[in-house]
Structure formats: structure tokens, C-alpha cells
Design a protein around this motif. Sequence first.
Motif, short mmCIF file in Angstrom:
data_model
loop_
_atom_site.label_atom_id
_atom_site.label_comp_id
_atom_site.label_asym_id
_atom_site.label_seq_id
_atom_site.Cartn_x
_atom_site.Cartn_y
_atom_site.Cartn_z
N ALA A 251 0.82 -1.21 0.00
CA ALA A 251 0.00 0.00 0.00
C ALA A 251 0.85 1.26 0.00
CB ALA A 251 -0.93 0.01 1.21
N VAL A 252 0.35 2.29 -0.68
CA VAL A 252 0.88 3.64 -0.57
C VAL A 252 -0.24 4.49 0.02
CG1 VAL A 252 1.74 5.66 -1.79
CG2 VAL A 252 2.44 3.38 -2.52
N GLU A 253 -0.04 4.98 1.22
CA GLU A 253 -1.08 5.78 1.86
C GLU A 253 -1.26 7.10 1.12
OE1 GLU A 253 -2.21 7.60 6.25
OE2 GLU A 253 -0.33 6.52 5.94
N PRO A 254 -2.48 7.47 0.77
CA PRO A 254 -2.69 8.73 0.06
C PRO A 254 -2.09 9.91 0.80
CG PRO A 254 -4.68 7.41 0.03
CD PRO A 254 -3.74 6.71 0.96
N ALA A 255 -1.66 10.91 0.03
CA ALA A 255 -1.08 12.11 0.64
C ALA A 255 -2.13 12.94 1.35
CB ALA A 255 -0.39 12.94 -0.43
N ARG A 256 -3.36 12.93 0.80
CA ARG A 256 -4.46 13.67 1.40
C ARG A 256 -5.72 12.82 1.35
NH1 ARG A 256 -5.46 19.49 -0.88
NH2 ARG A 256 -6.93 19.36 0.87
N GLY B 45 -4.33 15.12 -4.22
CA GLY B 45 -4.43 16.50 -3.77
C GLY B 45 -4.42 17.52 -4.89
N ILE B 46 -5.05 17.21 -6.00
CA ILE B 46 -5.03 18.11 -7.16
C ILE B 46 -5.84 19.37 -6.87
CG2 ILE B 46 -5.79 18.39 -9.55
CD1 ILE B 46 -5.23 15.40 -9.94
N THR C 57 -10.59 28.94 -6.56
CA THR C 57 -10.33 27.56 -6.99
C THR C 57 -11.12 27.23 -8.25
OG1 THR C 57 -9.92 26.87 -4.71
CG2 THR C 57 -10.45 25.14 -6.30
N LEU C 58 -10.41 26.77 -9.26
CA LEU C 58 -11.04 26.35 -10.50
C LEU C 58 -11.37 24.86 -10.48
CD1 LEU C 58 -8.72 28.20 -13.06
CD2 LEU C 58 -10.87 29.00 -12.04
N LEU C 59 -10.57 24.07 -9.75
CA LEU C 59 -10.81 22.64 -9.64
C LEU C 59 -10.21 22.13 -8.34
CD1 LEU C 59 -11.71 19.90 -10.98
CD2 LEU C 59 -9.36 19.71 -11.79
N ASP C 60 -11.02 21.44 -7.56
CA ASP C 60 -10.56 20.77 -6.34
C ASP C 60 -10.74 19.27 -6.56
OD1 ASP C 60 -10.16 19.63 -3.85
OD2 ASP C 60 -11.10 21.26 -2.75
N GLY C 61 -9.66 18.61 -6.97
CA GLY C 61 -9.74 17.19 -7.29
C GLY C 61 -10.01 16.31 -6.09
#
Length: 582
Positions: A428-433, A552-553, A561-565
Motif C-alpha cells: 500500500a501507498v497511503e494517500p497524501a491527502r 491533492g489536485i 479555486t477552478l478545480l478541487d480534485g
Amino acid sequence: MRAKATVSRIAALFAILVVTGATAMAAVTASSGRFDQPQRGFAPASTLLEPADPEDAGLDPGPIRESRRLLARMTESDYVDGHPLFAGAVGLLAHDGKVVDTYAVGSAVRYEDGRGTELPTEKQVPMREDTIFDIASVTKLFTSIAVMQLVERGEVDLTAPVATYLPEFGVNGKREITVEQLLTHTSGLEPSLFLWRDWPDERSRVKAVMDVAPQNEPGTTYTYSDLNLITLGVLVERVAGDPLDEVIAERITEPLGMTDTEFNPPAEKLDRVAATEFQATPPRGMVRGQVHDENAWSLGGVAGHAGLFSTARDLSVLAQALLNGGTYDGERILRPSTVLQLFTNYNVEFPGDSHGLGFELDQIWYMGGLTSPSTAGHTGYTGTSLVIDRQSRSIAVLLTNRVHPSRSWGSINAARQAWATGLARALAVEPARGSRAWSSSPGDDATATLTTPELDTHGRGAVVSFSAFVNSEASDRLVLESSTDGGRTWSALRMRVHGTGAPHGAVDGLSGTDHRVWWRVRAKVSETEQVTLRWRFTTDGSYTARGVLVDGIRVSGAHGTLLDGERHPGRLDARGFTWTDR
């Protein structure tokens, strides 16, 4: 060149001191199934291998099942040019002391001649988990450990000329070649000699190795050479006062309980031994139970470069002993500081040929997704490989009889990579956010994209920020691109990257296997009315590692903010990327 060698040695020793210090200071904080938090130091000395389901070890079983399916496919009769890639295989995967998979597929004995004529079904021998393989050059690891045991005892000095211990070796320009140079393949000796063909007996064959002149000035090149390890095998015998097979048995395999690892396996084990090649020259017929390597065979089956037979289970015990700092089940074969020398690159002057003392390092061509500067291992010509990843405390053993019935049937590097990478992708790679991130592991010769909708910047441009986890070959790059014409044409954006091991300055692509951390990335979009962004990960035809993750895009413009991924992942068009919690 003496000065250059000294600099290289100082660099390697400094690295050992740094790691040793970290080992002494670091608390043991093992976390099963974690790929993105490299472990510091060794596993607890009490760690013993035990079977476990992948899920119980915190692993995703999917990539492991996929690598199993690929191995099975490779044993099928039509896999390549009308024949299998190999007759059979046994693979073992372990993580954090847990054996999460042992897989046997295909046949240990399938053919009756070198043309590939199949034996009748009732005479074929199926592969089994305890099948014994000729491990070929993986033998070199055992010889290297035997040398390092002599170093620990003060009986051998790594920096001393080999001629100190073998005076007959110090001829024809070899007087200054050191023990270390033999271990790191920087001696200048040629790859091999036809000992079995050109000299009449064991004594003359050993003398031929002692007499050979270097092809290159010692210390100036890296040339992988069987002669280095043949010489070290003779050195071990001379210093220890016993035959090499007895030294390895008494000091390595018997203490570790490796009951199926030995030279010249006895006749009572023949039913478990995988066949290798049908040899017409020399006229040996179908080789089974004797070493395949002709030079080792001509030396009585015992040599420093080849000759050992072993099982997947036995090799995993050796690997775990090294992950434990040189000990297993109460038996110590090396000190922790010595083990670090096996995992430390002494060949910094020769990029691409990283080598510890006897152990290969950082070789993606068979280590796959477990590759890192501190990942050690070796391959064997018969179709074997051992990968030991200290950072994730993982082991990948793949044993095949790929030279059965003929060495001309092809390379199994794709299988080696796939087996190791299956374990890497299961970690596993734990998500950054948050709880999820975008993950892509597309395989060889593929492209994956993650694309935003068209964004209105009101002519003021924008700033893109995201986190990236990149574990890929240098030529497999993650790029960020922009389009101002609705996606018809794309231009790469320059990125600024921050984090441990991050590239300096502005870059237009991210890649590498020498780090396992999240990087924070920023890029600017020039002033334009409308822009579409995409993350593109493209791989070439070989050597794929674990892959990449993006998290975390956020795209910000002059008016917010134009896009909060993170909040709206559904606004991204994913092709080859998966929104995952791993």
C-alpha cells in the motif's frame, strides 16, 4: 587509479556509517503492507518467516494473483515461438516476515532431448513447492558471505591484495588486485574462460584462473566475471583450511536450517530436482542433479561462482536473515555492520552497475517494482533470481528451469520483473491527502492519462498544485500537460518539486526508483482564457516499476479555486488511472 578507488571506498564506508547510526537511533516502527514509508534499520532479530494470506499482511492480493497468472501463461506450449518460456517455476513472496505466496507451476522435468520433444505425460515430473533448483550464479552470494565471515574474523582484509592469501594469483598484472575488487567485479578480469574445454583436469583449471591476465587495469571498469568468484572460492578454502562446500555448509546453510541447499545433491533427492539443459557439448545428455554450468561441473561441482542447489523456502530464509541484520532463529551468520556492506554501493564510479560486496544492487531489469538503491540480490543463468528489498522488508524468489531443454529458448527477465513487481504493487501507498488517490500501473509500453475538464481562467492564468508518488524507470515519466484548443494539442508544463530526493529546479517530467515518498508539485499556466490539463504517465517497452500516484489536485485562478480534485474526483477523466485507497 588507486586514488579513485580510495574515494569510492570512503564514500561507501561513509554511507555505512550513516545507515548504522540511523539503525542505532531508529525505533522499530514496522507497518505491514506499507511501501511508501521505508523502514529504517533491520527487522527485529526475532523475525521468523511464517505463512500468511496477503490480506493478513496488509497486502492487496490482486497484483499477486495477476503475477501468478502470467507465470502460468509462460509455461504454456505456445507462449513464444511454439514453446514455453520455461517448463516450470516456483515463486515465493514474503513481506515483513510473512510468506504471502508460494506458487508452483509447470514441470520440473518435461523434455527428453534438446529439440524439445516432450516426455510421455506419465514420465514428466510436475513442479512442487519444494522442488530443488540449480541456482547457478546465486551461488555467488554464498561465496561472498563466506568471504565476509573471514573478514569479520580478522582472517581476510578487504583492501589487501588477493595475492596476500593466494600468492600464485599475483602474476601477470594481478599483484595489486584486492579482495574488494573481486567482490565488486572491478578487478579487470575477463568474464570467463572455457576451463572445461581447454584444460584437462581440476588442478590445471584452477591454475588457469590464477594465471590469467586482466583485460583492463584493475579498478578502472566494471566487468561481471565468474573468474572473480572462482578465485574467491579458492581463497575461502585456503584461508579456512576446508573445502568450499564444507565451509558454506558449516557456516551458512546448517546454522540457518537450509536443509536443501548444497553442492552435488545426493541421489535420494533426485526426484525433487528440476532438470536443466540437454547438453551435447560436452556430451552430458539431459542434465539433472548435476550443476549445469560447465566450468563448475569440470571443477567437481563445487565452485565459488556456481554449483549450489536450493529451494525457494531455503533462499527466503537466507534473505530474511539478512533483513534481520545477519541472524535467523537465534543463529547469527554475519554482524549487522557487515550486512550493511552487502547493501551499500561500492561502485559509485560505475553508474548502472551498483554493487555491494558480492550483491547486486538497484537492478530494475529483474528487481522490478522492488528496485531501490538498497535493494540487493542476484540472478542465475539457469533461470533463478533472488530480490531482497530492505526498505519494505520484502523478498521475491523466482526459480525456473528456463534452460530445460535448451538455453536458446529465451530470456526470462520479464518473468523476474513481473514476480517482484506483483509484490511491490500489492504493497500500500497511503494517500497524501484524504483516503484516496489516483494510481496508475499500466505495465510496459502503455500510456495512462488523468484529464481535467476545460477550465476558464478569465485570461489570468492559473497555478496547479498536486502531490506525486513516483516509482518508475527513468524513461517512464509522469508529465503535466496543458491544452488551449480543447485537447487537440498539448504542451508540457514546467514543474517545481519539493520533498526528499526531489529534482532541483524546474523539470518537465518525474521519474525514478530511488525514493519512496510523496513530492509536492507546483506549475504555472500562462495567461489564457481556457485551459485543459492532463497528467500523462507513459512507459516504454521494458522495466516497469511500481507506477505513479497523483493526489491533492488543485487548480487555482485569480478568482479562486477552478478545480478541487480532492472534493470532486468525478470531474477528472481517468484512463489508466484508478481512484484507490492504496
